[in-house]
Design a protein around this motif. Structure first.
Motif, short mmCIF file in Angstrom:
data_model
loop_
_atom_site.label_atom_id
_atom_site.label_comp_id
_atom_site.label_asym_id
_atom_site.label_seq_id
_atom_site.Cartn_x
_atom_site.Cartn_y
_atom_site.Cartn_z
N ASP A 165 0.83 -1.21 0.00
CA ASP A 165 0.00 0.00 0.00
C ASP A 165 0.86 1.26 0.00
O ASP A 165 0.60 2.20 -0.74
CB ASP A 165 -0.93 0.03 1.22
CG ASP A 165 -2.06 -0.97 1.12
OD1 ASP A 165 -2.33 -1.47 0.01
OD2 ASP A 165 -2.69 -1.24 2.16
N GLU A 166 1.88 1.27 0.85
CA GLU A 166 2.76 2.44 0.92
C GLU A 166 3.56 2.60 -0.37
O GLU A 166 3.74 3.70 -0.89
CB GLU A 166 3.70 2.34 2.12
CG GLU A 166 4.45 3.60 2.38
CD GLU A 166 5.15 3.63 3.73
OE1 GLU A 166 5.71 4.69 4.03
OE2 GLU A 166 5.13 2.63 4.46
N TYR A 167 4.00 1.48 -0.92
CA TYR A 167 4.72 1.47 -2.19
C TYR A 167 3.83 2.09 -3.28
O TYR A 167 4.29 2.94 -4.05
CB TYR A 167 5.08 0.02 -2.54
CG TYR A 167 5.75 -0.16 -3.89
CD1 TYR A 167 7.12 -0.01 -4.03
CD2 TYR A 167 5.01 -0.51 -5.01
CE1 TYR A 167 7.73 -0.18 -5.26
CE2 TYR A 167 5.61 -0.69 -6.24
CZ TYR A 167 6.98 -0.53 -6.36
OH TYR A 167 7.58 -0.70 -7.58
N ALA A 168 2.56 1.70 -3.33
CA ALA A 168 1.63 2.23 -4.34
C ALA A 168 1.39 3.73 -4.14
O ALA A 168 1.31 4.48 -5.12
CB ALA A 168 0.31 1.47 -4.28
N ARG A 169 1.29 4.17 -2.89
CA ARG A 169 1.09 5.60 -2.63
C ARG A 169 2.29 6.41 -3.13
O ARG A 169 2.13 7.47 -3.74
CB ARG A 169 0.86 5.85 -1.15
CG ARG A 169 -0.57 5.61 -0.69
CD ARG A 169 -0.85 6.15 0.69
NE ARG A 169 -0.06 5.51 1.73
CZ ARG A 169 -0.37 4.36 2.32
NH1 ARG A 169 -1.47 3.72 1.97
NH2 ARG A 169 0.40 3.85 3.26
N ILE A 170 3.49 5.89 -2.88
CA ILE A 170 4.69 6.60 -3.34
C ILE A 170 4.71 6.62 -4.87
O ILE A 170 4.98 7.65 -5.48
CB ILE A 170 5.98 5.94 -2.78
CG1 ILE A 170 6.05 6.12 -1.26
CG2 ILE A 170 7.22 6.53 -3.45
CD1 ILE A 170 7.15 5.33 -0.58
N ARG A 171 4.42 5.48 -5.47
CA ARG A 171 4.40 5.40 -6.94
C ARG A 171 3.39 6.39 -7.53
O ARG A 171 3.71 7.13 -8.47
CB ARG A 171 4.08 3.98 -7.38
CG ARG A 171 4.11 3.77 -8.88
CD ARG A 171 3.85 2.30 -9.24
NE ARG A 171 3.67 2.12 -10.65
CZ ARG A 171 4.64 2.03 -11.54
NH1 ARG A 171 5.90 2.09 -11.14
NH2 ARG A 171 4.39 1.86 -12.82
N ASN A 172 2.19 6.42 -6.98
CA ASN A 172 1.16 7.33 -7.48
C ASN A 172 1.57 8.79 -7.34
O ASN A 172 1.20 9.62 -8.18
CB ASN A 172 -0.17 7.08 -6.79
CG ASN A 172 -0.81 5.79 -7.26
OD1 ASN A 172 -0.52 5.29 -8.33
ND2 ASN A 172 -1.69 5.23 -6.44
N SER A 173 2.34 9.10 -6.30
CA SER A 173 2.77 10.49 -6.10
C SER A 173 3.81 10.92 -7.13
O SER A 173 4.07 12.12 -7.28
CB SER A 173 3.33 10.68 -4.69
OG SER A 173 4.63 10.12 -4.57
N CYS A 174 4.38 9.97 -7.85
CA CYS A 174 5.42 10.27 -8.84
C CYS A 174 4.91 10.19 -10.28
O CYS A 174 5.68 10.25 -11.22
CB CYS A 174 6.60 9.31 -8.66
SG CYS A 174 7.42 9.51 -7.06
N ILE A 175 3.60 10.03 -10.44
CA ILE A 175 3.00 9.97 -11.77
C ILE A 175 2.50 11.36 -12.15
O ILE A 175 1.81 12.02 -11.37
CB ILE A 175 1.86 8.94 -11.83
CG1 ILE A 175 2.44 7.53 -11.66
CG2 ILE A 175 1.09 9.06 -13.13
CD1 ILE A 175 1.40 6.43 -11.62
N ASP A 210 7.86 9.41 -13.08
CA ASP A 210 9.19 9.98 -12.89
C ASP A 210 9.98 8.93 -12.13
O ASP A 210 9.91 8.85 -10.90
CB ASP A 210 9.09 11.30 -12.10
CG ASP A 210 10.44 11.96 -11.90
OD1 ASP A 210 11.49 11.29 -12.01
OD2 ASP A 210 10.45 13.16 -11.57
N SER A 211 10.71 8.09 -12.86
CA SER A 211 11.35 6.93 -12.24
C SER A 211 12.42 7.31 -11.21
O SER A 211 12.55 6.65 -10.18
CB SER A 211 11.93 5.99 -13.30
OG SER A 211 12.88 6.66 -14.09
N TYR A 212 13.17 8.39 -11.48
CA TYR A 212 14.18 8.79 -10.49
C TYR A 212 13.51 9.23 -9.19
O TYR A 212 13.92 8.80 -8.11
CB TYR A 212 15.08 9.92 -11.02
CG TYR A 212 16.04 10.39 -9.95
CD1 TYR A 212 17.19 9.68 -9.67
CD2 TYR A 212 15.75 11.52 -9.19
CE1 TYR A 212 18.05 10.08 -8.66
CE2 TYR A 212 16.61 11.94 -8.18
CZ TYR A 212 17.75 11.21 -7.92
OH TYR A 212 18.59 11.61 -6.90
#
Length: 141
Positions: free
Chosen positions: A44-54, A71-73
């Motif tokens: 869940d936390e991984y997904a939240r971080i990923r979504n914040s970088c889209i 934004d992969s970096y």
């Protein structure tokens, strides 16, 4: 009826934090490289971080149309910063010393390019992701 007790929180094996020298440039009082400590995060936390970088980016030649771009970096830096237990990347004194305001920015300042890539690999492996070599080996079988 299946036995669901194996899925109860108290019965799930916890993943230990992992320590390793992320860079030979940071030395302790004994002259040996400092060990960094990393931990796992939930999906869940991984997904939240990923979504914040889209980000929404305009599609070239298509007025008013957008596509999503990761934004992969930024994503890797945020995941790694969140998984870093030691050093404390949220420490204000350390951030001020390096002239940054966020843990992921500090990580980008502390490590050089190759060290950062190696750190990303270690963090993602601890979080259950396979290396490219492991994926190739699986594909061969």
């Amino acid at each position: 009826m299946s036995n669901l007790s194996a899925f109860m929180h108290a019965n799930v094996e916890q993943i230990e934090n992992y320590k390793f020298a992320a860079s030979p440039r940071f030395k302790g009082e004994d002259g040996k490289p400092m060990l960094w400590e990393i931990c796992c995060i939930s999906a869940d936390e991984y997904a939240r971080i990923r979504n914040s970088c889209i980000r929404q980016v305009p599609v070239p030649g298509k007025k008013g149309q957008y596509t999503q771009q990761l934004d992969s970096y930024a994503f890797q830096a945020k995941v790694c910063a969140r998984c870093t237990v030691f050093p404390d990347l949220s420490n204000a004194e350390l951030q001020n010393d390096w002239g940054v305001a966020k843990p992921e920015e500090l990580l980008g300042k502390l490590l050089i390019g190759g060290e950062f890539d190696d750190y990303v690999t270690e963090v993602f492996q601890l979080n259950g992701f396979k290396t490219e070599n492991e994926l190739v080996d699986e594909a061969k079988n």
